[in-house]
Scaffold this active site. Structure first.
Site: not given
Ligand code: NAD
Ligand code: GLY
Length: 364
Positions: A120, A142, A184, A225, A235, A239, A243, A246, A250, A263
């Protein structure tokens, strides 16, 4: 630099420092976390930084285990989360034991979701290692995994205890991923800070490699942020300006099957489209649109949408989880550093795409 995410008793620091990963044990123990811990990472990032983090935790007196999942968005699933739960149970993690998310947004979102649900809720710490994760996904709580029917459909808001950012880890990141994260960063300039946007324009040639300019860009992005999520955690208003770009972005990701564009690349195109729509509606000057398009293009990001019809876009945007009562709401630019939320009707959208509204059916 230290920035506070201000959420009352759930407030937490974002610490940004070159070489921080070498001091990570002390950082984690300074939060009062002790005993067992699990470092959740993937095969690639784990190979690069996993041992360093585990050793740092051990030297700070913690008892860590390294849990690795395969690398990729396709593994951000309940099935893979379940493998992490197995590891936590096997290591006999307790309610006070910490989860350390070491990786990009995929790991951060999934480890955060596991932390929110195991026993939990257990404390967790973000060590984001992509630019996107450092400026966006690690901040604001998130957490989610994907469902076969859609991205991030299963999740919760659950804030970390701290975010530790070492810009130097970006030296091993693929430049394509650095560019995607810069989309971003540009977004923050457009939505909140015209002076920061100008800083990005002036330093466009040095932002692709780790260095003082990229570190400054990370710091300012995190400040923006943090202030937005502090004001509106769930949001319900402000917040939503995060977007910007986006809604179109999206739709592009979904219509092209989530493989053609990263993305950040889709967001880059989406920001250019949203700026053009802002000009069309009369909110923004053509100069603002040109500067946004010019900046993303010079950072090597795409600005033009792929060949998709108005019907494709409108149909997809109507399915976006942020649409309310079928009305599509956009973040539109009024000036660099200022945006507003606006519902745009279908007729205006079709005009924007250069298509006439479908003719009404003739009466029977
Ligand atoms: P990712 O986590 O897939 O990383 C991209 C690639 O880089 C992967 O292959 C990873 O292994 C590699 N990598 C990471 N750090 C590294 C480093 N220092 N050196 C070498 N390789 C490295 O992609 P991302 O773009 O970081 O994240 C995308 C995800 O984030 C999506 O699932 C999306 O939905 C999520 N997201 C969440 C929020 C939120 O607010 N929670 C906001 C935006 C995106
Ligand atoms: N990435 C958008 C948010 O965190 O709200």
């Amino acid at each position: 630099m230290e920035i506070k995410v201000d959420m009352g008793e759930r407030s937490y620091p974002i610490v940004i420092k070159n070489g921080l990963i070498d001091e990570i044990g002390g950082c984690i123990s300074s939060l009062g976390l002790e005993g067992k811990a699990a470092v959740v990472t993937n095969s690639l990032v784990g190979g690069l930084y996993g041992e360093k983090v585990v050793e740092g935790l051990m030297s700070a007196g913690l008892d860590p285990v390294l849990i690795k999942v395969p690398d990729g968005e396709e593994y951000k699933t309940l099935k893979e989360a379940s493998v992490i739960y197995d590891g936590l149970i096997e290591h006999r993690m307790e309610r006070s034991s910490a989860i350390i998310a070491l990786g990009g947004g995929v790991i951060g979102d999934m480890a955060g979701f596991v932390a929110a649900t195991y026993l939990r809720g257990v404390p967790y710490v973000q060590i984001p290692t992509t630019l996107l994760a450092q400026v966006d996904s690690s901040i604001g709580g998130k957490t989610a995994v994907n469902h076969p029917k859609g991205k991030n459909l299963i999740g919760s808001f659950y804030q970390p205890k701290a975010v530790f950012i070492d810009p130097q880890v970006l030296s091993t990141l693929d430049p394509v991923e650095v560019r995607a994260g810069l989309a971003e960063v540009v977004k923050y300039g457009v939505i909140q800070d015209g002076i920061f946007f100008k800083f990005l324009e002036e330093n466009r040639d040095t932002l692709l490699q780790p260095g003082p300019e990229l570190t400054r860009a990370i710091e300012r992005s995190c400040e923006i942020k943090a202030s937005i999520v502090s004001a509106d955690e769930k949001e319900s208003g402000l917040r939503s300006i995060l977007n910007f770009g986006h809604t179109f972005g999206h739709a592009i990701e979904s219509l092209t099957g989530y493989g053609r564009f990263k993305h950040g690349e889709a967001v880059s195109i989406g920001m250019c489209m949203a700026s053009r729509l802002s000009v069309k509606i009369g909110f923004a000057s053509p100069e603002a649109e040109e500067r946004i398009r010019g900046l993303v293009s010079s950072l090597g990001l795409p600005a033009e949408p792929p060949d998709l019809s108005a019907d494709d876009f409108i149909g997809s945007m109507r399915l976006d989880k942020k649409v309310a009562n079928g009305r599509i709401r956009f973040v539109l630019v009024t000036d660099l550093g200022k945006v507003m939320l606006k519902e745009v009707d279908e007729k205006t959208l079709r005009g924007f795409f250069g298509e006439a509204e479908p003719a009404a059916m003739p009466p029977l």
